[in-house]
Design an enzyme around this catalytic site. Structure first.
Site, PDB file in Angstrom:
ATOM      1  N   LEU A 101       0.869  -1.186   0.000  1.00 58.45           N
ATOM      2  CA  LEU A 101       0.000   0.000   0.000  1.00 58.45           C
ATOM      3  C   LEU A 101       0.900   1.228   0.000  1.00 58.45           C
ATOM      4  O   LEU A 101       2.021   1.185   0.532  1.00 58.45           O
ATOM      5  CB  LEU A 101      -0.884   0.013   1.252  1.00 58.45           C
ATOM      6  CG  LEU A 101      -1.969  -1.060   1.352  1.00 58.45           C
ATOM      7  CD1 LEU A 101      -2.679  -0.973   2.703  1.00 58.45           C
ATOM      8  CD2 LEU A 101      -2.974  -0.936   0.219  1.00 58.45           C
ATOM      9  N   ASP A 102       0.390   2.322  -0.560  1.00 61.81           N
ATOM     10  CA  ASP A 102       1.155   3.567  -0.583  1.00 61.81           C
ATOM     11  C   ASP A 102       1.337   4.119   0.846  1.00 61.81           C
ATOM     12  O   ASP A 102       0.586   3.768   1.762  1.00 61.81           O
ATOM     13  CB  ASP A 102       0.450   4.628  -1.435  1.00 61.81           C
ATOM     14  CG  ASP A 102       0.399   4.224  -2.903  1.00 61.81           C
ATOM     15  OD1 ASP A 102       1.233   3.386  -3.313  1.00 61.81           O
ATOM     16  OD2 ASP A 102      -0.480   4.720  -3.624  1.00 61.81           O
ATOM     17  N   TYR A 103       2.283   5.035   0.958  1.00 57.78           N
ATOM     18  CA  TYR A 103       2.653   5.647   2.247  1.00 57.78           C
ATOM     19  C   TYR A 103       1.435   6.126   3.048  1.00 57.78           C
ATOM     20  O   TYR A 103       1.327   5.890   4.243  1.00 57.78           O
ATOM     21  CB  TYR A 103       3.588   6.821   1.923  1.00 57.78           C
ATOM     22  CG  TYR A 103       4.212   7.522   3.087  1.00 57.78           C
ATOM     23  CD1 TYR A 103       5.142   6.881   3.889  1.00 57.78           C
ATOM     24  CD2 TYR A 103       3.877   8.848   3.371  1.00 57.78           C
ATOM     25  CE1 TYR A 103       5.735   7.534   4.952  1.00 57.78           C
ATOM     26  CE2 TYR A 103       4.464   9.516   4.427  1.00 57.78           C
ATOM     27  CZ  TYR A 103       5.395   8.851   5.215  1.00 57.78           C
ATOM     28  OH  TYR A 103       5.980   9.501   6.264  1.00 57.78           O
TER      29      TYR A 103
END
Ligand code: URA
Length: 230
Positions: A101-103
């Protein structure tokens, strides 16, 4: 690996001896007598011949984490906290993330040392949906669902995304179900309409739902039943 190959790779048995061991029902995998040469042996399996342990089998481990914002889906990062920093477990170096998942994306993250299991979850061929709750800067129009269902062309990968389901929850919120997990896929899909994703949360991967009792940053081991469902 097949049990016959596993045994004949050991210095003590040749192929003929392995065939005999199997026919004579002297081999067990996970405590169950095995005579089929194709029977699967994994790094997690205990393998015995005449009751002698030839491979102890290491424990397979599976965790569900509620990923908070502001940490990276990597096992190590020089600058930012990683999702593995949130796990209080031994031998973290053997674990990997099933579907990054993105930051700033929150929600369900599955972490394991079982590569076969995580591939089943993430490979597009198994067609397990990944379900996201999306909040956008602009209103989501009725044409989005049609375009997402038809698939979007991603020039960088030279592919068309598999049909995705969009359910509108409000003018700027929706639930999106996608099959593959391309780089920044959800943001790029909404980016097609120049609509910025301002919050993204993964609710589900295949049969596994984020446990509502987990606060952001919390995690727990999966139950045997959850592990089997994948
Ligand atoms: N798609 C994105 O754009 N970001 C995520 O974190 C997951 C899916």
């Amino acid at each position: 690996m097949r049990v016959d190959r596993f045994l004949s790779n050991l210095p003590r048995f040749n192929r003929r001896q392995v065939r005999l061991l199997l026919v004579e029902r002297r081999v067990s995998v996970e405590g169950v007598t095995v005579s089929d040469p194709h029977h699967e042996v994994r790094e997690f399996s205990q393998v015995c011949v005449d009751g002698e342990v030839l491979q102890a089998g290491k424990p397979a481990r599976y965790f569900m984490l509620h990923k908070p914002q502001g940490c990276v889906s990597a096992t190590a990062d020089p600058q930012h906290p990683t999702v593995l920093d949130l796990l209080n477990e031994p031998d973290k170096g053997t674990l990997h993330i099933a579907g990054r998942l993105d930051y700033n994306t929150t929600g369900l993250m599955l972490i394991t040392n079982d590569g076969q299991w995580s591939r089943r979850l993430t490979q597009p061929t198994t067609k397990l949906p990944k379900v996201y709750r999306v909040e956008t800067a602009q209103e989501i129009g009725p044409e989005y669902a049609v375009t997402f269902k038809a698939g979007l062309y991603f020039a960088f990968e030279d592919l068309t995304t598999q049909p995705a389901e969009l359910e509108l929850l409000g003018p700027t919120t929706a639930r999106l179900s996608i099959i593959e997990g391309r780089y920044h896929q959800v943001k790029r899909m909404f980016g097609h309409f120049n609509n910025k994703v301002i919050a993204l949360h993964r609710e589900r991967m295949g049969p596994l739902q984020l446990d509502p009792s987990l606060a952001p940053g919390d995690y727990r081991a999966l139950t045997d039943d959850e592990i089997r469902q994948v």
